[in-house]
Each structure stands twice: as structure tokens, then as C-alpha cells.
Design an enzyme around this catalytic site. Structure first.
Site, PDB file in Angstrom:
ATOM      1  N   ILE A 435       0.820  -1.216   0.000  1.00 32.41           N
ATOM      2  CA  ILE A 435       0.000   0.000   0.000  1.00 32.41           C
ATOM      3  C   ILE A 435       0.854   1.266   0.000  1.00 32.41           C
ATOM      4  CG2 ILE A 435      -1.863   1.208   1.199  1.00 32.41           C
ATOM      5  CD1 ILE A 435      -2.568  -1.466  -0.193  1.00 32.41           C
ATOM      6  N   GLY A 436       2.145   1.147   0.367  1.00 37.58           N
ATOM      7  CA  GLY A 436       2.995   2.329   0.221  1.00 37.58           C
ATOM      8  C   GLY A 436       4.102   2.456   1.233  1.00 37.58           C
ATOM      9  N   SER A 437       3.780   2.383   2.530  1.00 34.79           N
ATOM     10  CA  SER A 437       4.796   2.625   3.549  1.00 34.79           C
ATOM     11  C   SER A 437       5.413   1.318   4.034  1.00 34.79           C
ATOM     12  CB  SER A 437       4.193   3.379   4.734  1.00 34.79           C
ATOM     13  OG  SER A 437       3.156   2.630   5.329  1.00 34.79           O
ATOM     14  N   CYS A 520      -1.500   7.051  17.307  1.00 37.95           N
ATOM     15  CA  CYS A 520      -1.792   8.465  17.505  1.00 37.95           C
ATOM     16  C   CYS A 520      -1.352   9.244  16.278  1.00 37.95           C
ATOM     17  CB  CYS A 520      -1.067   9.004  18.733  1.00 37.95           C
ATOM     18  SG  CYS A 520      -1.548   8.215  20.278  1.00 37.95           S
ATOM     19  N   TRP A 565      -8.396  14.356   7.758  1.00 35.34           N
ATOM     20  CA  TRP A 565      -7.415  14.046   8.799  1.00 35.34           C
ATOM     21  C   TRP A 565      -6.637  15.276   9.245  1.00 35.34           C
ATOM     22  CZ3 TRP A 565      -5.153   8.639   7.058  1.00 35.34           C
ATOM     23  CH2 TRP A 565      -6.144   7.668   7.267  1.00 35.34           C
ATOM     24  N   HIS A 645      -6.554   3.961  -2.411  1.00 39.25           N
ATOM     25  CA  HIS A 645      -6.615   2.996  -1.308  1.00 39.25           C
ATOM     26  C   HIS A 645      -7.604   3.480  -0.257  1.00 39.25           C
ATOM     27  CE1 HIS A 645      -5.609   0.281   1.906  1.00 39.25           C
ATOM     28  NE2 HIS A 645      -5.328   1.306   2.685  1.00 39.25           N
ATOM     29  N   HIS A 698      -2.737  -4.248  11.117  1.00 36.23           N
ATOM     30  CA  HIS A 698      -2.946  -3.682  12.435  1.00 36.23           C
ATOM     31  C   HIS A 698      -2.862  -4.749  13.519  1.00 36.23           C
ATOM     32  CE1 HIS A 698      -4.565  -0.581   9.771  1.00 36.23           C
ATOM     33  NE2 HIS A 698      -4.165   0.251  10.709  1.00 36.23           N
TER      34      HIS A 698
END
Length: 757
Positions: A435-437, A520, A565, A645, A698
Site C-alpha cells: 500500500i505504500g509505507s 496516535c 485528517w 486505497h 494492524h
């Protein structure tokens, strides 16, 4: 005398102490006792921040999520977690994340689903129900926190999620109907209320935000039945709604046999007078007149002008509070010494909002002259923001005012684009990507901190980031992924990174808010008109592409997600701000294409989070949100492949709007639902390619090859195989490399198995 109170306070701690304690516990570095000690310290500090209130909320603290806490309080434990051994804390974290500190290997169960809490940036654990669901109340945590707060000498008000919101926000895991569980769940609530009475609790706050949504007849009837039963308790009930207007539910709320009601007087400002007029003479009215969702100072004089007549009418039956819990804003402005002084004077975090409540209460009870100094400071800040020239950019306003519909259109339809793109990229069946990171290691975080503090110059910092990018590209090539990413080592956050490079944004140093669990975020603050002074991602992306012959995806955050966000300015429509961001991102997309980047992913993880609570309001939002995405994405040629996404969102009911985004590939979260989210494709023929997430990032659990193959086979029952991608369900920045590498190895192996079959 008007009373002042709060609905909830941030629970992460001033310095994110809870996050650090949780992650240390999960790693086995700290004991459960150490975790509990951190929580107790945060709770005590929170109480002292609110000691001047007439009622201080308790049970608003959570080690992970308030809905999960409510499941534990009610004893609603799904069967797969019941006989796994360990402590109550182990049970709690298995429900939250599929694994606790004592569990090793691949994990022993899958976590409960997670989705957004109404239209906030917070995500909750979805309660599960079945025909066999039982409720066995466990009030240990609740009673302990009441005792702790009372030791500080404050008047406590326990907070509970209400039975209708709890049931409505959950999910059936069989053919049962969760509303039929109402008769089972009410005795559990009655037991809890009885224990509160035995503790001599005067008021309990029961949150029913579901009242700001459309409710069909059975759910409306359920309210009457539920509160008829709960009103038998000796404890007084303050029923709280928030996040919007009540509309057709106003009279329903007013009809309930409760002792008081709280309304969101920020989003539901138009309903204040009606409810104040209709409320029963023995009931308390709590007005949420300070915005609990945003960080701008409220106009105290304007608020007093509005509610002083109501205060004179209701007297001590008027309560004053924030609109909702303050978990959606940072803890305190106290440490924000690096903020521009003028902008800082416009802001109010949780601690400052509690102070605003105190000032309003004192003005109502003792006259405005008793707080004349505070009102003067507030009026000056409101005027400063309104008149500041840094807020407005005429060129940006003109660009938005003259937008053309042609900016939203691709050159050709998806079927035509797909043929061109397949010829260009020559991808195999079931192409693999992420997804990217990639993991934000301690080395990356240390380098970023040193750079910000001046310990590294820009050239040194860039070399370190290039080293991390090269490592990420090398790992992906060894794994055999088909489409690579540069890993985003240089990005602190997917929104903050872009906001730092756009005009109209400012940033806090400690303005953290909880997204879920230990996650966070530090939202940017949009204070003015937005524009892009220079390219933001070109150098990093083209550097990564220079290291490989495989395609590198350009990674961007979409305009709607940047909007949702961030803490957004409230002096113009959100749609206008979103279009400003869209024009800025469009420039970046076109520059990436010009630099030879053939695949560009524009993440809209938060598209659904902005949906208004009421479905009748969705169309207006989706029209400008989808339009903004298309403005950002659709200036490219047919041979450039546009991805987007979305994660942790029930998207079935907006699938037509998602299709209208006109992307070439969409990746979505489906792992926790075991592909149930794809059921929508039984009736809706999605027009383009899709990557259903097969790796729950997650959770620390590592998916097996067999489980990924099984999930993809379920997906292939809904989507043609030649339009399916294989990918995780979100970015991997929060994971560790020793988790990521074996998980992606299994994912690549699974794709190979699927191709053979």
C-alpha cells in the site's frame, strides 16, 4: 446556577504515555502492572485538569477503545476468545488486535473488526453478536476508576455507551437480528446501574449518538422500551447525543423517561430553542456549546448572547459542556511554544476547552463582568483570526471559483485505458504490491528527530533517507513483488508530510490525538487558503525508480483524506477547502507523470470518514468529495495507471460513488471481515481492478500462504481473476521488518499458487 461538566477527556496522556506503555507491554518489555500504573497516572492527571467542573466524567479512559471496553463491561465476549487462557488483559488485547503479550508465533485468533466512529477520525472495535450472545456484566474497571476519581475530591459522572448505540453499531455473525438482543442486554445495564446506585452515584451519562442518524421504526421503538426499563434505576440518567442534529428524533428524545438530555449545540445549533422550549419541567438540559471536534477557540460572547436567555429560563436545570467527548482534540496547548503566536492565540485544545466551559459558566452565574478580562482576550483572538491577511489568498480563491468540469474527466473510459496499461506494464495474473509505507524504524525516527533539532544538515538527512529507500527497494525485489514502492522513509505521517509542504497549513509539536489503540496522529491545522509552492515527492520517487527496472508507484495522499485528517478551518465550507487541496495535488500528479512515473496511488483512506451521520446528507458530501478526487487524479494520460486505497471502512453502501472516482485500481481492507465486504459485488459489477487486503497490518499476526490463498479464492468468487491484485490491507509503517518480510513472502507465494491454479 448553571452546572458545568464534560463528556470525556483525552486518554493518551500529554506525552503519549499510554501509547508508549502499550507498545512496551505488547513487546514484553513492561509488565501489566507497569501498564496499569501509567493508566492510573493519566486518569489522575485528567481528573485534576477538570477539578473545577461540577461533574467530572469517569470510565472515559480506555487502554484501547471505549466500545471494546463496553463489550468487556457487558461481558459480550465472542466464543473464539473465551477459552484461550491468560489474564483478563490478555483477553482484552486478543479482541483488540488478535494477540496479547503472552502469545507467540502466528497468533491464535483474528481480531474484531474496526471501523470509523461516526464521521470522526477515530476507529472503534465493532461489537459482535450472534443468536448465542450472552451478557455477563463485569464492573471491576468502572468501580475502580470511580474510586480513584473520588479520592481526588471531585463529583464523578460515569460514562456508558447506550444500549441502542451499542447494538446498532455492532455486527451479526450469523443469521440473527441484533435488535432482538435488546431484552438480553437491558438486564446487564440494569445490573451496572444498580451497582452505581450502591456506590451513591447521582448521575450517569449514557451516550446515544445514534440519535443523530436516521432510525427506522423498530429502532425508534427500541429507545422507548429501553429507557422505560432503565429509568427504573435510582441513578439519574443524562442521555447524550452528539455529532449532529436530532431532526425527526428530537421529539423521540424529549419523550424518553430520563432525567436530563445533552445535545450537540454546535452542529445542532438550530435546535437549541426548540428543545429548551419543549423539555419537561423536571428535566436537565445540557448544551454542548464548545466544539469538541475542532481546535478553534469558540466565540464566547456570541455563545453567551445565545444562551443567556435560556439560562434565565432554566436556572440550575441548564448544564454547559463541550459538544462531545474531547478525545478528538489534543490534550493541551501549554507546550506549543513553537507555534506562531498569532495562530496559537486562535486555538483551544482539551484543557483550554474545559477552561472555556468554566468561563461561560461563571459568566452565566456571576455576570459577564466577573470574567471581563477573559472575554476581552477571547474577543481579540476571534477578531485577529477573522481579519488576518495570512488566511486569504485571492489567486487560490479565483482558481476554485473558475473550476471546469473537464478537470474531472479522464481521456478515455476504463476498458480502453486498461488495454493500454496492460500492454505497458506486462503484469502477471494476481499482481502483487504493497500500500505504500514500510516500517518506520528507530533509525528513521532518530534521523528525523536529529534533522529537526539541527543535529543533521539537509544533505546528511537526505543521504540517510536514500539509504532507507534503497533498502526497501532491495527487500521488495528479493521478495519478488511486481509493483514496488519507495517505502516513505522520509514521511512522518501521510497527511502531515504533505501539509508541511503546502501553504495554508501549520503544525503543532505535541498536538496528538488517538486514531485507534496505540495509534496516535498529529493532524495538521488548516488555517488559510491552500496552494503548492513546489513539487513534494518527485525527488524521492525518481530516486527509487533509478534503483530498479520494476515500476515504482508514486505515493500521494488524496485531497479528501488530507481534509478529513486535518483540523480544518471553520470559516468557509469544507468543500471549498477540499477543492483547494485537490488543485494542489493535481499539480503533483502531473509532475510525477512528467517525470516518468507510470503508476500513481492517491490514497483516500478517509473518504468514508467524512460521510455525514445521516444518509440523506450523503449525496451532497459525496458529490464534492468524489469530484475533488477526480480533479486531483484525472489530468493524466491513458497510459498512466491511477490507484487509490481505502482502509477500515464499510464501503458497500457507497460503492457507486467509489466507482465514480474512475480509478484504474482500488485497494481496500477486507482481511478482518474475511472478505465479507466483497459481498456488495454480488449485485454491483465494479468496473475496474481491485486489491482486497489479505494481510491485517494492524495485528502482529503473520498471515500464512494458505490463509491468503483462501481469502483470494473468496474474492475471485466476486471479482474476475484478471482484475484482482494481491496486497496488504494498509501501509506497513507501524509494523516491524521481522513481521513484514515473512508476511510478504507468504503473500508472494500465495500469488504464485493462485497463478498455477
Amino acid at each position: 446556577m448553571a452546572k458545568i461538566h464534560n463528556l470525556g477527556f483525552p486518554r493518551i496522556g500529554k506525552n503519549r504515555e499510554l501509547k508508549k506503555a502499550l507498545e512496551a507491554f505488547w513487546k514484553g518489555e513492561e509488565s501489566s502492572e507497569a501498564l496499569e500504573a501509567v493508566g492510573r497516572t493519566i486518569r489522575n492527571e485528567n481528573v485534576m485538569q477538570q477539578e473545577n467542573l461540577d461533574y467530572v466524567p469517569v470510565n472515559d479512559f480506555s487502554n484501547y477503545d471505549q466500545m471494546l471496553d463496553m463489550s468487556i463491561l457487558l461481558g459480550n465476549i465472542p466464543a473464539r476468545y473465551r477459552n484461550l487462557g491468560g489474564s483478563p488483559l490478555d483477553l482484552y488485547f486478543r479482541m483488540a488486535r488478535g494477540r496479547s503479550a503472552c502469545d507467540t508465533g502466528a497468533g491464535i485468533c483474528h481480531a474484531q473488526e474496526m471501523t470509523k466512529w461516526f464521521d470522526t477520525n477515530y476507529h472503534y472495535l465493532v461489537p459482535e453478536f450472534s443468536s448465542g450472545t450472552i451478557f455477563t456484566p463485569n464492573t471491576q474497571k468502572l468501580c475502580k476508576e470511580i474510586s480513584e476519581a473520588r479520592d481526588k475530591g471531585v463529583n464523578v459522572k460515569p460514562v456508558l455507551i447506550g444500549p441502542i448505540t451499542y447494538l446498532k453499531s455492532g455486527k451479526e455473525k450469523d443469521e440473527s437480528n441484533r435488535l432482538c438482543l435488546l431484552e438480553k442486554i437491558l438486564p446487564a445495564y440494569q445490573t451496572i446501574l444498580k451497582e452505581l446506585d450502591e456506590l451513591c452515584i447521582e448521575w450517569v451519562q449514557i451516550d446515544e449518538p445514534i440519535l443523530v442518524t436516521e432510525l427506522d421504526a423498530p429502532w425508534r421503538q427500541a429507545f422507548g422500551y429501553a429507557y422505560q426499563e432503565l429509568s427504573k434505576s435510582k441513578v439519574k440518567i443524562l442521555l447524550a447525543s452528539y455529532f449532529g442534529e436530532l431532526r425527526e428524533n428530537r421529539d423521540l428524545l424529549l419523550s424518553l423517561p430520563i432525567n436530563g438530555l445533552h445535545i450537540d449545540a454546535v452542529r445542532g445549533e438550530s435546535e437549541i430553542e426548540y428543545i429548551a422550549e419543549k423539555i419537561a419541567p423536571e428535566q436537565v438540559l445540557s448544551l454542548g456549546i464548545v466544539n469538541g471536534r475542532n481546535i478553534w477557540k469558540c466565540d464566547l460572547t456570541k455563545i453567551l448572547d445565545r444562551i443567556e436567555p435560556i439560562s434565565k429560563k432554566l436556572g440550575d436545570r441548564l448544564w454547559i459542556a463541550p459538544s462531545c467527548s474531547l478525545i478528538h482534540v489534543p490534550v493541551s496547548l501549554e507546550r506549543e511554544t513553537n507555534l506562531d503566536p498569532e495562530i496559537r492565540s486562535w486555538l483551544a485544545f482539551a484543557t483550554e476547552k474545559v477552561e472555556e466551559i468554566r468561563i461561560i459558566g461563571k459568566a452565566l452565574n456571576s455576570g459577564r463582568e466577573s470574567v471581563a478580562v477573559e472575554l476581552g482576550v477571547n474577543a481579540a483572538a476571534i477578531c485577529s483570526r477573522k481579519e488576518s491577511p495570512r488566511v486569504h489568498n485571492p489567486e487560490v480563491k479565483k482558481a476554485v471559483a473558475t473550476l471546469s468540469a473537464d478537470l474531472e474527466k479522464r481521456q478515455a473510459s476504463y476498458p480502453q485505458r486498461a488495454q493500454i496499461q496492460r500492454a505497458r506494464f506486462q503484469l502477471p495474473l494476481f499482481p502483487t504490491t504493497t500500500i505504500g509505507s514500510f516500517p518506520q524504524t528507530s533509525d528513521i525516527r532518530t534521523a528525523r528527530a536529529r534533522f529537526r533539532k539541527g543535529g543533521l544538515n539537509e544533505a546528511e538527512y537526505r543521504e540517510l533517507m536514500k539509504k532507507e529507500i534503497a533498502y526497501a527497494v532491495n527487500v521488495q525485489e528479493k521478495l519478488g513483488l511486481d509493483i514496488l514502492v519507495h517505502g516513505e522513509a522520509e514521511r512522518n505521517d501521510m497527511v502531515e508530510y504533505f501539509g508541511e509542504q503546502l501553504d495554508g497549513f501549520t503544525f503543532t509539536s505535541y498536538g496528538w490525538v488517538q486514531s485507534y489503540g496505540s495509534r496516535c496522529v498529529k493532524p495538521p491545522v488548516i488555517y488559510g487558503d491552500i496552494s503548492r509552492p513546489k513539487p513534494m515527492t518527485i525527488d524521492w520517487t525518481t530516486y527509487a525508480q533509478s534503483l530498479t527496472i520494476k515500476p515504482i508507484k508514486g505515493m500521494l495522499t488524496g485531497p479528501v483524506t488530507i481534509l478529513n485528517w486535518s483540523f480544518v478551518r471553520d470559516d468557509q465550507p469544507r468543500s471549498t477547502t477540499c477543492r483547494q487541496i485537490a488543485l494542489a495535488i493535481r499539480k503533483e500528479v502531473l509532475d510525477l507523470e512528467k517525470a516518468g512515473v507510470g503508476i500513481i496511488q492517491i490514497d483516500e483512506a478517509a473518504l468514508r470518514e467524512g460521510l455525514p451521520p445521516r444518509k440523506s446528507d450523503w449525496k451532497e458530501y459525496l458529490d464534492w468529495a468524489v469530484g475533488s478526487f477526480r480533479i486531483s487524479a484525472n489530468g493524466v494520460t491513458n497510459q498512466t495507471q491511477i490507484h487509490t486505497h481505502m482502509c477500515y471502512s464499510e464501503f458497500n453502501d457507497i460503492i457507486e460513488s467509489i466507482a465514480a472516482m474512475d480509478t484504474d485500481v482500488i485497494t481496500i481492507e477486507t482481511s478482518r471481515s474475511q472478505m465479507e465486504l466483497l459481498d456488495v459485488f454480488d449485485d454491483f459489477k465494479y468496473p475496474s481492478e481491485i486489491g482486497p487486503g489479505v494481510y491485517d497490518i494492524h495485528s502482529p499476526n503473520i498471515p500464512s500462504t494458505e490463509s491468503i490463498v483462501s481469502l483470494m479464492k473468496l474474492a475471485a468468487e466476486k471479482i474476475p481473476s484478471d482484475r484482482l491484485w494481491v496486497n496488504p490491507d494498509c501501509g506497513l509503517k507501524t509494523r516491524q521488518w521481522d513481521e513484514v518480510i515473512p508476511a510478504l513472502q507468504n503473500m508472494v507465494k500465495a500469488a504464485a499458487v493462485l497463478r498455477k491454479q
